[in-house]
Scaffold this motif. Structure first.
Motif, PDB file in Angstrom:
ATOM      1  N   GLY A  12     134.274  22.107  67.939  1.00  0.00           N
ATOM      2  CA  GLY A  12     134.682  20.924  67.180  1.00  0.00           C
ATOM      3  C   GLY A  12     133.826  20.758  65.934  1.00  0.00           C
ATOM      4  N   LEU A  13     132.511  20.880  66.114  1.00  0.00           N
ATOM      5  CA  LEU A  13     131.569  20.775  64.977  1.00  0.00           C
ATOM      6  C   LEU A  13     131.881  21.830  63.911  1.00  0.00           C
ATOM      7  N   THR A  14     132.053  23.054  64.376  1.00  0.00           N
ATOM      8  CA  THR A  14     132.245  24.169  63.449  1.00  0.00           C
ATOM      9  C   THR A  14     133.542  24.022  62.651  1.00  0.00           C
ATOM     10  N   ALA A  15     134.556  23.370  63.279  1.00  0.00           N
ATOM     11  CA  ALA A  15     135.837  23.206  62.587  1.00  0.00           C
ATOM     12  C   ALA A  15     135.699  22.256  61.393  1.00  0.00           C
ATOM     13  N   ASP A  16     134.747  21.317  61.482  1.00  0.00           N
ATOM     14  CA  ASP A  16     134.628  20.308  60.418  1.00  0.00           C
ATOM     15  C   ASP A  16     133.440  20.491  59.496  1.00  0.00           C
ATOM     16  N   VAL A  17     132.459  21.271  59.926  1.00  0.00           N
ATOM     17  CA  VAL A  17     131.197  21.362  59.198  1.00  0.00           C
ATOM     18  C   VAL A  17     130.942  22.826  58.834  1.00  0.00           C
ATOM     19  N   MET A  38     138.472  18.025  78.300  1.00  0.00           N
ATOM     20  CA  MET A  38     137.914  18.776  77.162  1.00  0.00           C
ATOM     21  C   MET A  38     137.947  17.930  75.894  1.00  0.00           C
ATOM     22  N   CYS A  39     137.195  18.280  74.917  1.00  0.00           N
ATOM     23  CA  CYS A  39     137.138  17.414  73.747  1.00  0.00           C
ATOM     24  C   CYS A  39     138.240  17.763  72.757  1.00  0.00           C
ATOM     25  N   GLY A  40     138.725  16.713  72.085  1.00  0.00           N
ATOM     26  CA  GLY A  40     139.679  16.960  71.012  1.00  0.00           C
ATOM     27  C   GLY A  40     138.920  17.545  69.839  1.00  0.00           C
ATOM     28  N   VAL A  41     139.558  18.347  69.031  1.00  0.00           N
ATOM     29  CA  VAL A  41     138.862  18.983  67.914  1.00  0.00           C
ATOM     30  C   VAL A  41     138.589  17.966  66.814  1.00  0.00           C
TER      31      VAL A  41
END
Ligand SMILES: CC(C)(COP(=O)(O)OP(=O)(O)OC[C@H]1O[C@@H](n2cnc3c(N)ncnc32)[C@H](O)[C@@H]1OP(=O)(O)O)[C@@H](O)C(=O)NCCC(=O)NCCS
Length: 287
Positions: free
Chosen positions: A91-96, A1-4
């Motif tokens: 992941g995207l939503t956590a940073d953007v 799975m991808c890291g956040v």
């Protein structure tokens, strides 16, 4: 799975894995999941990257381009419907704050995925196509000359581009660096960047791109607002098509914003037809 946590650069191995993943998705879906800009961004600073791993193999990838405020997202065809897309999007939503994501070809799976992620369709981008059998050059308007780009024209070209695309989210920010990067690409050909000049200098351009022996592209066509209303768009379009035809291309494609009615009409009059439409999904507005 991808890291956040996003990566700010990729290793050569990661880059190769992402390109192989994108190629596998393109073969399965019939449309490439990453566009030219995203591929260029794989080995440049500026973009954010997320990798989805399974048994240490890259099976999914997301990229965010802060300059364009858009993302691109792909999961390997053999690893879909197991939550990788959702995990990359998280992941995207956590940073953007506003994670708008392109769906090239607006495939059924992308539509369903976007809906499940709470996104709605926003901007559309048409891909249009025509054959190049019948290209009759038009008369150049009085006081206008057409000629190929030279390095001395870079500044004037960028200024006309910025004026012509002042309201365009990506092309309006095209910089000297962006031009230099294209000039380093194998397809770069100054003869294929045709400038229109009037008494005040460069007033418009048609930048063509040769993909291979068969296919060419109307890469960018722009006319400065001061040159509007003189039919220059059509003249430049035909000059570029004639250039591509002279080099052997028999098919030409282009990308145009679905909302750019005058440009779509110009291309339709020239015989282009819409092949498919890319859709930019964005979060649904809070009620
Ligand atoms: C769109 C894409 C990224 C989805 O990746 P994924 O890993 O399969 O997505 P997930 O497993 O996290 O799916 C989450 C939910 O989205 C919906 N969904 C995803 N793909 C779907 C499909 N083909 N048909 C119907 N629903 C789908 C489902 O509700 C799914 O939940 P479920 O499997 O529990 O029913 C992948 O299909 C892909 O790479 N497509 C090509 C590139 C692309 O179009 N990207 C743009 C995305 S906006």
């Amino acid at each position: 799975m991808c890291g956040v946590e996003p990566l700010t650069s990729l290793t050569p191995d990661q880059r190769a894995a992402v390109l192989a993943l994108a190629d596998a998705a393109a073969d399965a879906d019939g449309v490439a999941p990453l566009n030219e800009e995203a591929r260029l961004q794989l080995d440049r600073d500026g973009a954010l990257h997320w990798l989805a791993l399974q048994d240490d193999v890259v099976v999914g990838y997301a990229q965010w381009q802060p300059g364009n405020a858009t993302g691109q997202l792909v999961v390997h065809p053999d690893h879909r419907r197991t939550g990788h897309g959702t995990s990359l999007f998280a992941g995207l939503t956590a940073d953007v704050a506003e994670p708008a994501v392109w769906a090239f070809g607006d495939l059924h799976g992308a539509q369903r995925f976007a809906a499940s992620a709470g996104m709605v369709p926003g901007r559309g981008l048409h891909i249009m196509e025509r054959t190049l059998e019948e290209t009759a050059p038009r008369d150049t308007p009085e006081g206008i000359t057409l000629r190929p780009f030279t390095d001395a024209d870079a500044e004037a070209f960028l200024a006309v581009n910025a004026a012509a695309f002042a309201d365009h989210p990506e092309q309006g920010h095209f910089s000297a660096d962006d031009l230099a990067i294209r000039q380093g690409e194998p397809w770069w050909d100054p003869e294929g960047l045709i400038l229109a000049e009037d008494a005040e200098g460069v007033v418009g351009f048609h930048w063509t791109k040769r993909h291979d022996d068969r296919t060419g592209e109307v890469y960018v066509l722009g006319v400065h607002p001061r040159g509007g209303g003189r039919g220059l768009g059509g003249v430049l379009l035909d000059a570029g098509l004639a250039h591509l035809a002279a080099g052997g291309n028999t098919r030409v494609i282009l990308y145009v914003d679905a909302g750019n009615t005058p440009a779509v009409a110009l291309y339709e009059r020239s015989g282009f037809r819409i092949v498919h439409t890319d859709t930019l999904y964005r979060p649904a507005a809070e009620e």
